[in-house]
Each structure stands twice: as C-alpha cells, then as structure tokens.
Design a protein around this motif. Structure first.
Motif, PDB file in Angstrom:
ATOM      1  N   GLU A 121      40.118  48.709  32.511  1.00 52.66           N
ATOM      2  CA  GLU A 121      39.146  47.629  32.266  1.00 52.66           C
ATOM      3  C   GLU A 121      38.732  46.969  33.572  1.00 52.66           C
ATOM      4  O   GLU A 121      37.572  46.621  33.768  1.00 52.66           O
ATOM      5  CB  GLU A 121      39.795  46.566  31.375  1.00 52.66           C
ATOM      6  CG  GLU A 121      39.329  46.588  29.948  1.00 52.66           C
ATOM      7  CD  GLU A 121      39.818  45.357  29.210  1.00 52.66           C
ATOM      8  OE1 GLU A 121      39.110  44.343  29.180  1.00 52.66           O
ATOM      9  OE2 GLU A 121      40.949  45.425  28.673  1.00 52.66           O
ATOM     10  N   GLU A 122      39.702  46.777  34.465  1.00 54.18           N
ATOM     11  CA  GLU A 122      39.388  46.165  35.766  1.00 54.18           C
ATOM     12  C   GLU A 122      38.441  47.048  36.566  1.00 54.18           C
ATOM     13  O   GLU A 122      37.529  46.558  37.232  1.00 54.18           O
ATOM     14  CB  GLU A 122      40.680  45.933  36.567  1.00 54.18           C
ATOM     15  CG  GLU A 122      41.539  44.821  36.003  1.00 54.18           C
ATOM     16  CD  GLU A 122      42.858  44.673  36.744  1.00 54.18           C
ATOM     17  OE1 GLU A 122      43.455  43.589  36.648  1.00 54.18           O
ATOM     18  OE2 GLU A 122      43.310  45.629  37.403  1.00 54.18           O
ATOM     19  N   GLU A 156      36.232  49.053  35.383  1.00 49.02           N
ATOM     20  CA  GLU A 156      34.903  48.992  34.778  1.00 49.02           C
ATOM     21  C   GLU A 156      34.239  47.632  35.008  1.00 49.02           C
ATOM     22  O   GLU A 156      33.069  47.558  35.383  1.00 49.02           O
ATOM     23  CB  GLU A 156      35.055  49.274  33.280  1.00 49.02           C
ATOM     24  CG  GLU A 156      33.754  49.300  32.521  1.00 49.02           C
ATOM     25  CD  GLU A 156      33.992  49.148  31.017  1.00 49.02           C
ATOM     26  OE1 GLU A 156      35.027  49.636  30.516  1.00 49.02           O
ATOM     27  OE2 GLU A 156      33.138  48.517  30.362  1.00 49.02           O
ATOM     28  N   LYS A 157      35.009  46.559  34.788  1.00 53.09           N
ATOM     29  CA  LYS A 157      34.380  45.230  34.768  1.00 53.09           C
ATOM     30  C   LYS A 157      34.464  44.496  36.104  1.00 53.09           C
ATOM     31  O   LYS A 157      33.784  43.498  36.301  1.00 53.09           O
ATOM     32  CB  LYS A 157      35.017  44.377  33.671  1.00 53.09           C
ATOM     33  CG  LYS A 157      34.777  44.952  32.284  1.00 53.09           C
ATOM     34  CD  LYS A 157      35.447  44.110  31.228  1.00 53.09           C
ATOM     35  CE  LYS A 157      35.261  44.703  29.841  1.00 53.09           C
ATOM     36  NZ  LYS A 157      36.120  44.057  28.858  1.00 53.09           N
ATOM     37  N   LEU A 160      36.998  39.932  33.157  1.00 52.91           N
ATOM     38  CA  LEU A 160      37.425  40.850  32.099  1.00 52.91           C
ATOM     39  C   LEU A 160      37.011  40.360  30.716  1.00 52.91           C
ATOM     40  O   LEU A 160      37.047  41.109  29.743  1.00 52.91           O
ATOM     41  CB  LEU A 160      38.952  41.003  32.122  1.00 52.91           C
ATOM     42  CG  LEU A 160      39.561  41.707  33.338  1.00 52.91           C
ATOM     43  CD1 LEU A 160      41.082  41.657  33.265  1.00 52.91           C
ATOM     44  CD2 LEU A 160      39.091  43.145  33.424  1.00 52.91           C
ATOM     45  N   HIS A 171      38.756  38.057  29.196  1.00 50.10           N
ATOM     46  CA  HIS A 171      40.021  37.813  28.489  1.00 50.10           C
ATOM     47  C   HIS A 171      40.310  36.322  28.448  1.00 50.10           C
ATOM     48  O   HIS A 171      40.037  35.619  29.411  1.00 50.10           O
ATOM     49  CB  HIS A 171      41.190  38.482  29.217  1.00 50.10           C
ATOM     50  CG  HIS A 171      41.159  39.970  29.137  1.00 50.10           C
ATOM     51  ND1 HIS A 171      42.210  40.751  29.515  1.00 50.10           N
ATOM     52  CD2 HIS A 171      40.192  40.837  28.723  1.00 50.10           C
ATOM     53  CE1 HIS A 171      41.903  42.029  29.343  1.00 50.10           C
ATOM     54  NE2 HIS A 171      40.675  42.105  28.871  1.00 50.10           N
TER      55      HIS A 171
END
Ligand code: FES
Ligand SMILES: [Fe+2]
Length: 385
Positions: free
Chosen positions: A37-38, A40-41, A379, A381
């Motif tokens: 995820e890191e 990608e984002k 992220l 989150h």
C-alpha cells in the motif's frame, strides 16, 4: 475525544505536544500488505529524489530508478532537458533497459524484443512493420511519462499521473538554503549502505536526537541533543537544526570545520547543522562547510538502500590537501551512520515480536508522531490515537 496537551520548552521555545503519542502498530514495519500500500499510495504518488543533475551530465546519459515494481528511465534529451519515462515498451510491455546507468549513444531507446525505437523525449520513432496495421498511430504509443522536478541541483521524479505541484510540495525548501548555492556544489564522496530495516525507521531516526546521548557520544558533544530546534512540522518537508558548541565547528572527528564555509554561508548558519527530511526519501543536512544528504530507496518492507552523499564546492574538491582534511567529516558521518543503522536494524528485529503492539513517544519525539500522521494520511488509514 479531546486530546490533552502538555507544554514544554526546547531551546526556550514553547512546544505543545499531546500527552499521549502512541507509535505506529508493529504491522506498519512488518507487513508485506501495508508495504504494498505504501508503494502504491506514497512512493508512486509523492516526489522522490532521483539523483543530482551532475549524475546525468550529457544528452543521452541516463539512470534507471527502481520504485517498487516500477522502473523509471531518467535521461537527458538532446536539448539538455531531463526526461523521465516508465521503463516499459508500449508494444507488449517489455522492460526496455536493465542497466543502472549508461548512455543511449544513438539518441534513441530501443526495445530489445521487437526493436521498437523511442527518441529521448519518449516519442515512438520506429516500429517495424506497424505501418501495415490498420489504424495504428505512432503518436499514440510514446513511452508513459513520469514527472520531473528540479531544485538546487537535485532531480526529483513523480510517478503519479497528476502529482501535487512540485513547488507546492517543496515550498518550505525552495528558498531555505540559498546561501549554500546548492546548484554549484558537486558530489565529493558517496557511501552506499544496504540496511535490513523498514524505510520509516530511518526517517524517524533522523528526526529525533532522544537517542543521541546513548548512541552517538561524539555527536552529542558537538551538538548536544537539547540544542535541537524544529521549524517545519507538517507536510513533505519536516525538520530543523542543531547548534554546534565549537566556534567554527562542524561534524568531524575533532569537531573543527572540515572545509571553508560553503559559498555565502554566514551568521547563525556558521553554527548550525540542519536536518530536513523530504518525505519520503531524502534526508538533507546542510552543514556550515559541506552538505550531506541521504537518498533512501526502499527495496522491501524490511530492506533499504541508503546512499549517503557529501557535496562540496568544486574549488575544495580540486584541492587534494583540503580533501585530505575533509576525510574527518566522512569518517565522522560513516561512524555515526553505522551507529544509527545498528539501532534501526535492532528495532526492525524487535518489532517482529507479537507481544509488542504500540509504543509511546517521548516529548522529544513529537516530530515522529507528525511523520507517522503524514504517512497515515497518505494511506487513508485511521488509527485510534
Ligand atoms: S515488446 Fe518491445 S518491441 Fe515488442
Ligand atoms: Fe542518530
């Protein structure tokens, strides 16, 4: 829920920090899923330091830059302009170039598979037999572009289709170090390190000196950890400076300057060592007498390539006697870096423990809490505070 805050003083400045600042859960350092995820984002969305301009000096010169599963070709075109392309052929997706650096001597980038040929600006120049294919337009099959940002002799890239404007993201940096005349400086030395830890641990380590008294006895003499001042708290650029105890001192084995002040550095800056992180992969430390920076390349959730560079004015680099003296700065930082890497790698090991959930930051580590929030925001989150 309202968070209680406590004020305390650092160098006479009032800081307000939340009473409770929890660290990130261990998964943020140990999970392949969060790391993906890191990539990608964060790594595919933010501005990344690629290199110095001097590393791609002439038209046709290039380097390739790995970013997770992506690879970017950064090349100087025939007009001297820096161009960044995704390293993937538009025919059937072959990686075009496998070497780390080199020169496209013919002025074109040729795919090794079916020989489609692109010029250095990324335009498709030749595609054997494709003229016969109905409706095929060469103009539509140029290399996918990545964005390029230039500042102070540094080259940044951004893989996003529509990135945040470079000047906006780097706003806090743009005029901050003008006295160093960064574009004039050249690489005097480079040390390469491969580390077995998560990339965030290095950024965190760089932004706090709570660890300094125990980990860096010599650094703590030269710049006592309570002499730290942060003046950029939010966004991509975070950091501040530390005051040197020695007059005309620097970060060297004997505490004395390693070289004359850089270009126009004067006044307070003769007594300061600056530490700025440019999220997510540049750590920039202008000293009175040289500039040190780290370029971080994340290779896995628990592995990074961290290259440490020293910049000097060419007038210093060209004088062997001065360079002999400069070894003292190189030796100091190599020693200090290794002290840091040791604790970061040990932290990576410790974070494997399932008994550890989240830790608690000290008041000296408020900036790490801000860094964590920057990452969580990217992220998308939300964690219980
Ligand atoms: S995949 Fe590149 S030319 Fe065919
Ligand atoms: Fe350190």
């Amino acid at each position: 829920m309202k968070t209680n805050q406590t004020s305390f003083k650092k160098r006479g400045v009032d800081y307000k920090v939340p009473d409770i600042m929890l660290t990130l859960p261990r998964e943020y350092y140990q999970s392949e899923g969060i790391y993906r995820e890191e990539l990608e984002k964060i790594f595919c969305k933010r501005w990344l330091l690629a290199c110095r301009e001097e590393e791609i000096p002439k038209p046709g010169d290039f380097i390739t830059i790995p970013v997770g599963d992506e690879s970017i070709i950064l090349v100087r075109d025939k007009n001297g302009k820096m161009q960044a392309h995704f390293n993937v052929c538009r025919h059937r997706g072959t990686r075009l170039c496998e070497t780390e650096k080199g020169r496209f001597a013919s002025g074109s980038i040729q795919c090794p598979y079916h020989a489609w040929q692109y010029d250095l600006t990324g335009r498709l120049r030749a595609a054997p037999l494709m003229k016969e294919v109905p409706g095929f337009e060469k103009e539509e099959y140029g290399l996918f572009p990545a964005h390029v940002g230039l500042w102070g002799g540094f080259v940044f890239i951004n893989l996003a289709e529509k990135p945040a404007p470079f000047e906006e993201e780097m706003g806090a940096l743009l005029t901050r170090f003008e006295d160093w005349q960064l574009p004039e400086l050249r690489i005097a030395h480079k040390i390469e390190y491969t580390l077995n830890c998560n990339w965030k641990l290095i950024l965190q380590n760089y932004q706090e000196c709570y660890h300094c008294p125990g980990v860096h006895p010599l650094l703590s003499q030269l710049t006592p950890f309570r002499n730290a001042v942060h003046d950029c708290f939010e966004g991509a650029v975070i950091g501040g400076y530390m005051e040197l105890t020695e007059k005309r001192g620097s970060m060297t084995m004997d505490g004395q300057a390693a070289a004359p002040p850089v270009c126009n550095v004067s006044g307070d800056n003769l007594q300061r060592v600056h530490y700025y992180s440019v999220y997510p992969n540049l750590l920039l430390s202008p000293h009175p007498d040289f500039v040190l920076y780290h370029r971080i390349r994340s290779l896995a959730y628990d592995k990074i390539q961290n290259d440490c560079y020293f910049l000097l004015h060419p007038d210093v680099i060209n004088q062997p006697k001065m360079m002999q003296r400069f070894q003292s700065a190189i030796e100091f930082w190599d020693m200090t870096n290794r002290q840091d890497w040791q604790v970061c790698e040990q932290m990576q090991q410790g974070l494997k423990s399932h008994r550890f959930k989240r830790g608690r930051y000290s008041g000296q580590e408020d900036i790490l809490y801000a860094l964590d929030k920057e990452g969580l925001r990217a992220l998308g989150h939300k964690l219980p505070e």
